[in-house]
Each structure stands twice: as structure tokens, then as C-alpha cells.
Design an enzyme around this catalytic site. Structure first.
Site, short mmCIF file in Angstrom:
data_model
loop_
_atom_site.label_atom_id
_atom_site.label_comp_id
_atom_site.label_asym_id
_atom_site.label_seq_id
_atom_site.Cartn_x
_atom_site.Cartn_y
_atom_site.Cartn_z
N ASP A 178 -15.66 -42.29 -20.67
CA ASP A 178 -16.42 -43.62 -20.81
C ASP A 178 -17.93 -42.94 -21.37
O ASP A 178 -17.77 -41.94 -22.14
CB ASP A 178 -17.05 -44.11 -19.16
N HIS A 249 -17.41 -48.29 -24.78
CA HIS A 249 -17.59 -47.15 -23.76
C HIS A 249 -17.06 -45.88 -24.11
O HIS A 249 -16.52 -45.00 -23.46
CB HIS A 249 -16.58 -47.42 -22.56
N GLU A 311 -15.46 -54.52 -22.53
CA GLU A 311 -17.16 -54.51 -22.76
C GLU A 311 -17.45 -53.83 -23.90
O GLU A 311 -18.20 -53.06 -23.93
CB GLU A 311 -17.70 -53.79 -21.44
N TRP A 377 -9.09 -58.59 -14.90
CA TRP A 377 -10.30 -58.07 -13.97
C TRP A 377 -11.18 -59.15 -13.89
O TRP A 377 -12.07 -59.33 -12.92
CB TRP A 377 -10.66 -56.76 -14.41
N TYR A 402 -12.64 -54.85 -6.61
CA TYR A 402 -13.38 -53.81 -7.10
C TYR A 402 -14.00 -53.17 -5.95
O TYR A 402 -14.98 -53.69 -5.06
CB TYR A 402 -14.77 -54.39 -7.74
N ASP A 404 -15.83 -50.52 -5.57
CA ASP A 404 -17.37 -50.13 -5.50
C ASP A 404 -18.27 -51.34 -4.76
O ASP A 404 -19.54 -50.98 -4.80
CB ASP A 404 -17.95 -49.93 -6.99
N GLU A 454 -19.88 -45.21 -10.51
CA GLU A 454 -21.20 -44.93 -10.81
C GLU A 454 -22.21 -44.41 -9.89
O GLU A 454 -23.12 -43.82 -9.86
CB GLU A 454 -21.88 -46.34 -11.38
#
Length: 525
Positions: A178, A249, A311, A377, A402, A404, A454
Site C-alpha cells: 500500500d 495505493h 481508490e 466492498w 469491515y 476495523d 491503519e
């Protein structure tokens, strides 16, 4: 003695009469195709109980017998497990089925059978008689682990493989690269590990303006580490799927090889979020990544190779004369089609080498590469569109997959990110969108949960966010028929004792322990 149903719940579980005692005289045997599982079971149960579980003497019936029997009548990965006062018999359609039957057997024993050494010395173990028939609902039952944002040492990857296997999950998707790090050795491009595998500091939390920890972070897996991880997983019937994210990324790679990007001198990113720096679309850049994927294919036998594709900001391409010339030369409509063209080049390359391209649902933009499989996603719409177009799909919508995301609205949740995703939300989520016809639904290979890191800077933080939600997810993609969250909860109570025995620092159902909180570190909604 009653039988506590394991997690995930078997398709059929019928209590029998009587009990079986396992003791120092108990034996274990297997036919040739089940020997690997017999070795695994002997090692794991022997470590926990002190029982030797030796092979039976010639002519004696084994106490535990494992057999691969393709005529069993169960689907792939299916098994039948029978416990009587005379012994245990596990029959599997294939070696994976026998392995899952052995995992179920382990859960029928006390939670102490998951420890690494006997805590009360060698002792007798009692099993209630039972008959179980079982097979999975989906063939893709996956967890994605982001080791790019925060690196996990190899020993933690091996531990997670064991935890996935315990839950009858069969795919570990490793997010290896990433903006903030590159985690796999590529021998032809040594600067990817010399430069790209570490950053000088990391953003802490999600406050704006950002704050940083002033602490270097990094690490990577050597090629022999990867071979070990892949072999360890294969012994547990888990496929390891690598991801190298392109064309967005990619700042870590560009930091090492600036010619891959706009030519600017960059460092490995230290801040989270979507970063504008992307790969350029030159032939040289594509050749560079063909080299990367050539080495990955040598390391990972997985049929699927993930190229990310998510992204990807287009501002640099809009301003780039080279990108605009590529659009004209290839007869493309715009930058969205340029990204699709870029992905198709890699799809052609992977297909020519007998592999299948896997990507996040942004690869649908501008036209989907012919052989691609889609990770849906951004909700379910990408998966629906892909399935209706005849493409295979793995469902992992952000709203339910997800891990996280914060687990409750408790203000003590550590670094609360995103909307709430509770244990019940994960358990009750339906993998196959209701909008699909029966024929379209055949393209849904299964489901996956994603653990983005993250804000997970250690294995302890990953444990807290992953469990017990991974346990709930495992049941949702394994169990056939109707599920009941209320029926699941008492079984989960027993299952948490198994996680305790394994040393997993899961989130208690009542909320975080004080040492699991992160007061003063801001999250985001």
C-alpha cells in the site's frame, strides 16, 4: 453428558447414547489420504492433553479413525463424525473434509484441549456420543489481513492461519502493499524492501490535522518466509491469496522507484487515507509489475492473484501528457477506461500464466477485465452487477465485513472508526444479495471479512477487532439453513473459553477491558 455444538454449527448433529473415554491407551489411525490430518491431530491433542495417541497394534481397532472416502455422499470439504462408546470415526469426502471433522472433534473436547501443554497433567477425556454430518455452504470463506499499514511478524501470520482453520475458513487474503509499506521480497527489485518496507513515522488515530508518533515502522517477509506461510496454510487447507495494489495505493513502490509514478521524489507515506500519487501507465511500469507478479506466482500457488484496483485518483492522469496520449492511442473514452485498460494488461498476463485476476469492485469502472473476479466492498451493487454480467464475486460489503469498524457505540471503544458493526450485525449478514436470481447467485463464490490495520498497530489490536466477530462470520459462510443469533450466543460463550486457551485477546461481549481502550486517540465516523 451433553454435547456443546461447535462453532460453526454443523448441518446435522444428533446426540447418541453413552460416552467415550480417551486416555493413555487410546490410539489414532488413518488411511493414506488422511495421514496429514492424523499427524496434525496427534500433535495438537498430544500437546494439550499429554495423550500419546499412538498407532494401534496390528489387528486392533483404533480409538480414533480418520478416512478419506470419496463415495461418502457429502459435497467437497464435507465430513461425517461419529462418536460411540467404542471410538471416533471421521469420514471425509476429501482430505479437507477429514481435517474439518478433526477440528469439530477438538471442539467436542474441553476448552483445555486448545492449550499448548497439559495444565493438569495427563488425564482422561470424556466425549459424549454424537453423530454429525456437515459440509460448507460456500467454497470461499475468507479473511483479508492488511499487513501493509502495520506489519505483523511471520509468527503472527502462522497463528492467524491456525485461528482461521479452527473456524473452518479456507482463504487468507494478504494485503501486502500500500502507500504506507511494501511487505514481500521481490528479488529483481531489491529497493522494494530496502526502501519501501519501512516508513519514518505513522499517523496516530484519525484526527485532523493529523498527529504522528515519531517512530519508524516496518518489516517484510522474505521469499522463504512466504513459502513457509503458504506451506503451513496448505497443510490446514487454506489458500493464501496475495494482493499487490495497483495503480493506486502505490506510493511505497514509487518511493523506491520514482520512474513508476510522476517522477517526483517521494517518501513512503506516513498518513492514512487516499493519496493522489498513482502509477503512470507506461510500458515500463507495466513490465515492472509483470516482473513483480512473476515472482509472486512462483511464491503463491493460489489460482487467484489480487491486483487491488481500488481508490485510484485520476488527477495525475488528467494532467499527464503521457496518460492522455495513451488514452488517444488505445481509443479510450476517459481516465476510467484508462484504469480498466491498465487492469486488462495484467489480466491478460495472469491469464496467460494460468491464474485469475482478483480485484476490488472499482475494476468494474470503465469495463471489467474478461477473466476478473470481483471483491464487492462498496456495498453489494458491484457484486450484483458483476454476477449479472457472468463474473464470479466474493461478497465483502463495507457495512457488514469491515472489522476495523467500531464494535459498539460505547465511547470506550478504541479509536472508533466508521459506523457500528456489532457481533450481531456480522452474524446476521446475508452473503448472497436477495436481488440475484438463483442462476446469478451461482457466481457468488462466498464471503470475506476485511481487517484493515491503519489503527491496529499490534497483534493484540488485531485480536480485539477480529474476535469474536470472525467467529460469527465463520458460521455465516459455513452453516447451511437458517441461523439464529440467540442460539449462537450460548455456544459462543463456550467458544470464548477456547479462544482464552489459545491466548486470543478478543473483545469481551461486555465491552473493552481498560487495557484495550485508547483514550485520547481520535477516530472518525
Amino acid at each position: 453428558m451433553t454435547t456443546t455444538a461447535p462453532v460453526p454449527h454443523p448441518r446435522e448433529l444428533t446426540p447418541g447414547q453413552g460416552t467415550l473415554q480417551l486416555d493413555i491407551t487410546s490410539t489414532l489411525d488413518a488411511n493414506s489420504e488422511a495421514v496429514a490430518t492424523a499427524n496434525w491431530l496427534r500433535r495438537e491433542l498430544g500437546a494439550a492433553t499429554g495423550l500419546p495417541l499412538t498407532a494401534p497394534q496390528s489387528g486392533d481397532a483404533p480409538t480414533i479413525e480418520l478416512t478419506v472416502d470419496a463415495s461418502l455422499g457429502e459435497p467437497s470439504e464435507g465430513y461425517r463424525l461419529t462418536v460411540t462408546p467404542d471410538g471416533v470415526r471421521i469420514l471425509g469426502t476429501d482430505p479437507a473434509g477429514v481435517f474439518y471433522g478433526a477440528q469439530t472433534l477438538r471442539q467436542l473436547l474441553p476448552a483445555s484441549s486448545f492449550r499448548q501443554a497439559p495444565v493438569h497433567g495427563t488425564e482422561k477425556l470424556e466425549l459424549a456420543a454424537v453423530d454429525i454430518a456437515d459440509s460448507p455452504r460456500f467454497r470461499w470463506r475468507g479473511v483479508m489481513l492488511d499487513v501493509a499499514r502495520h506489519f505483523l511478524p511471520k509468527r503472527e501470520i502462522l497463528r492467524y492461519i491456525d485461528l482461521l482453520a479452527m473456524h473452518k475458513l479456507n482463504v487468507l487474503h494478504l494485503h501486502l502493499t500500500d502507500d504506507q509499506g511494501w511487505r514481500v521480497e521481490i528479488q529483481r527489485y531489491p529497493k522494494l524492501t530496502e526502501v519501501s518496507s519501512w516508513r519514518r513515522e505513522s499517523q496516530v488515530g484519525a484526527s485532523q490535522p493529523p498527529t504522528f508518533d515519531d517512530r519508524p515502522h516496518g518489516g517484510y517477509y522474505t521469499q522463504d518466509d512466504i513459502r513457509e506461510i503458504v506451506a503451513y496454510a496448505a497443510q490446514r487447507h487454506i489458500t493464501v491469496v496475495p494482493e499487490v495494489d495497483v495503480p493506486g495505493h502505490s506510493q511505497a513502490a514509487i518511493a523506491a522507484y520514482p520512474e513508476l509514478g510522476s517522477g517526483a521524489t517521494l517518501e513512503v507515506a506516513t498518513q492514512w487515507g487516499i493519496i493522489p500519487e498513482v502509477l503512470n501507465v507506461s510500458d515500463a511500469t507495466l513490465d515492472f509489475y509483470r516482473g513483480v507478479f512473476t515472482e509472486l506466482m512462483d511464491l503463491f500457488p493460489s489460482p487467484y492473484i489480487c491486483v487491488g484496483g481500488d481508490e485510484c485518483p485520476k488527477d495525475q492522469w488528467r494532467a499527464s501528457p503521457e496518460a492522455q496520449e495513451r488514452i488517444r492511442a488505445e481509443g479510450l473514452a476517459d481516465e476510467e477506461e484508462l484504469q480498466s485498460w491498465f487492469i486488462r494488461q495484467l489480466d491478460d498476463f495472469l491469464t496467460a500464466h494460468g491464474r485469475r485476476l482478483l480485484g476490488w469492485d472499482e475494476i468494474l469502472q470503465g469495463g471489467l477485465a474478461p477473466g476478473a473476479t470481483v471483491l464487492s466492498w462498496r456495498g453489494t451493487s458491484g457484486g450484483i452487477d458483476a454476477a449479472r454480467a457472468g463474473h464470479d464475486v466474493i461478497m465483502c460489503p463495507v457495512e457488514t465485513s469491515y472489522l476495523d469498524y467500531r464494535q459498539s457505540d460505547d465511547p470506550q471503544e478504541p479509536i472508533p472508526v466508521g459506523p457500528r458493526l456489532s457481533l450481531e450485525d456480522v452474524y446476521t449478514a446475508e452473503t448472497v444479495p436477495g436481488e440475484l436470481s438463483a442462476r446469478e447467485a451461482e457466481h457468488v463464490l462466498g464471503g470475506q471479512v476485511n481487517i484493515w490495520s491503519e489503527h491496529l498497530d499490534s497483534a493484540r489490536r488485531v485480536d480485539y477487532m477480529a474476535f469474536p466477530r470472525v467467529s460469527a462470520f465463520a458460521e455465516s459462510v459455513w452453516m447451511r439453513g437458517q441461523r439464529s443469533y440467540q442460539e449462537f450466543l450460548p455456544r459462543l460463550t463456550e467458544h470464548l473459553r477456547r479462544l482464552d486457551a489459545l491466548g486470543v485477546e478478543y473483545r469481551p461481549r461486555s465491552g473493552p477491558h481498560p487495557w484495550q481502550q485508547r483514550p485520547g486517540v481520535a477516530g472518525r465516523s
